[in-house]
Design an enzyme around this catalytic site. Structure first.
Site, PDB file in Angstrom:
ATOM      1  N   GLU A  45      37.061  44.835  38.775  1.00 45.97           N
ATOM      2  CA  GLU A  45      37.360  45.366  37.437  1.00 45.97           C
ATOM      3  C   GLU A  45      36.776  46.766  37.273  1.00 45.97           C
ATOM      4  O   GLU A  45      37.448  47.683  36.771  1.00 45.97           O
ATOM      5  CB  GLU A  45      36.771  44.440  36.380  1.00 45.97           C
ATOM      6  CG  GLU A  45      36.842  44.973  34.960  1.00 45.97           C
ATOM      7  CD  GLU A  45      35.792  44.344  34.069  1.00 45.97           C
ATOM      8  OE1 GLU A  45      35.432  44.979  33.066  1.00 45.97           O
ATOM      9  OE2 GLU A  45      35.322  43.233  34.381  1.00 45.97           O
ATOM     10  N   ASP A  49      39.346  50.059  36.799  1.00 43.45           N
ATOM     11  CA  ASP A  49      39.306  50.910  35.606  1.00 43.45           C
ATOM     12  C   ASP A  49      39.371  52.386  35.999  1.00 43.45           C
ATOM     13  O   ASP A  49      40.070  53.183  35.362  1.00 43.45           O
ATOM     14  CB  ASP A  49      38.022  50.616  34.827  1.00 43.45           C
ATOM     15  CG  ASP A  49      37.849  51.530  33.627  1.00 43.45           C
ATOM     16  OD1 ASP A  49      38.719  51.515  32.744  1.00 43.45           O
ATOM     17  OD2 ASP A  49      36.839  52.252  33.577  1.00 43.45           O
ATOM     18  N   ASP A 118      40.414  42.764  31.562  1.00 39.44           N
ATOM     19  CA  ASP A 118      39.534  42.890  32.728  1.00 39.44           C
ATOM     20  C   ASP A 118      40.270  42.489  34.010  1.00 39.44           C
ATOM     21  O   ASP A 118      40.143  43.149  35.046  1.00 39.44           O
ATOM     22  CB  ASP A 118      38.301  42.005  32.554  1.00 39.44           C
ATOM     23  CG  ASP A 118      37.363  42.506  31.464  1.00 39.44           C
ATOM     24  OD1 ASP A 118      37.527  43.667  31.017  1.00 39.44           O
ATOM     25  OD2 ASP A 118      36.472  41.744  31.055  1.00 39.44           O
ATOM     26  N   GLU A 121      42.701  45.131  35.313  1.00 42.82           N
ATOM     27  CA  GLU A 121      42.006  46.190  36.048  1.00 42.82           C
ATOM     28  C   GLU A 121      41.607  45.713  37.440  1.00 42.82           C
ATOM     29  O   GLU A 121      41.675  46.485  38.413  1.00 42.82           O
ATOM     30  CB  GLU A 121      40.782  46.642  35.265  1.00 42.82           C
ATOM     31  CG  GLU A 121      41.120  47.366  33.965  1.00 42.82           C
ATOM     32  CD  GLU A 121      39.921  47.635  33.086  1.00 42.82           C
ATOM     33  OE1 GLU A 121      40.044  48.450  32.148  1.00 42.82           O
ATOM     34  OE2 GLU A 121      38.852  47.027  33.322  1.00 42.82           O
TER      35      GLU A 121
END
Length: 226
Positions: A45, A49, A118, A121
């Site tokens: 995650e 991102d 989450d 990502e």
């Protein structure tokens, strides 16, 4: 490793065939089922991102070569925020393939906005590690395509716009008041009212306080004709 039928179908939905399927499995593994021999998706995650941000920053710069940083920033924020990632996750039915502990399943984890955002990502990071930056970029641009195209109209943060409207007329910043909450504990609905000190107000309901505040601000802006 051979993927389950469900994860093979998910590969088709995201448009990437994994050479290292264990990366996909890890990306959909929540911390509630992690163990010494089963890694969760939290580190992925973190990486995803950053990959998402770089791809979308590049896309915005290429789309509008004359835009200033002040114009690009709200567009970027609208595209990378957790709510947007969760919306994309719902479109590709990511929640259906998440590996969750029993408590998370019973509390509606497959529908939780933060959890879906989450995991989206993490999936991006898995694609990046499996196929490189170009593979991740291709998937992101396809899944975010319509949002990139409409970001000029959607990027303005409604709360920011309402505050600017109020300040431009000598009013105090808007207040956001929770006036109701219903639904089960695992999927609450918050009703928030946006209020101005000139008496104008509007309410909206959403699955998180932040989303409800944004919706209330948007509703009030529409009422004001702003």
């Amino acid at each position: 490793m051979k993927l389950s039928t469900e994860l093979q179908a998910f590969e088709d939905r995201i448009g990437h065939d994994f050479a290292r399927p264990e990366l996909l499995v890890r990306s959909v593994t929540h911390s509630s089922v992690a163990s010494p021999t089963r890694q969760d998706n939290q580190r992925l995650e973190f990486l995803g991102d950053r990959v998402l941000g770089l791809v979308l920053a590049e896309a915005l710069l290429a789309r509008d070569t004359g835009a200033s940083e002040g114009q690009l920033a709200p567009r970027f924020n609208a595209l990378v925020r957790k709510e947007t990632c969760a919306d994309v996750a719902r479109e590709i039915e990511l929640g259906e393939v998440l590996k969750l502990g029993r408590s998370e399943q019973l509390s509606g984890g497959r529908r939780k906005q933060a959890l879906l955002g989450d995991a989206m990502e993490a999936v991006i990071a898995a694609i990046y590690l499996d196929g490189g930056f170009d593979a991740a970029k291709q998937v992101i641009l396809r899944l975010w395509s319509k949002r990139i195209d409409s970001v000029d109209t959607d990027a303005r943060d409604a709360k920011t716009s309402l505050q600017e409207w109020a300040q431009g007329r000598g009013l105090a910043p808007p207040a956001y008041v929770e006036i109701g909450r219903d639904g089960p504990d695992h999927a609450p609905q918050f009703c928030i009212e946006a209020r101005l000190d000139n008496g104008e107000k509007a309410a909206a309901k959403a699955g998180s306080k932040r989303a409800a505040e944004q919706a209330a601000a948007k509703a009030l802006l529409e009422r004001l004709g702003a």
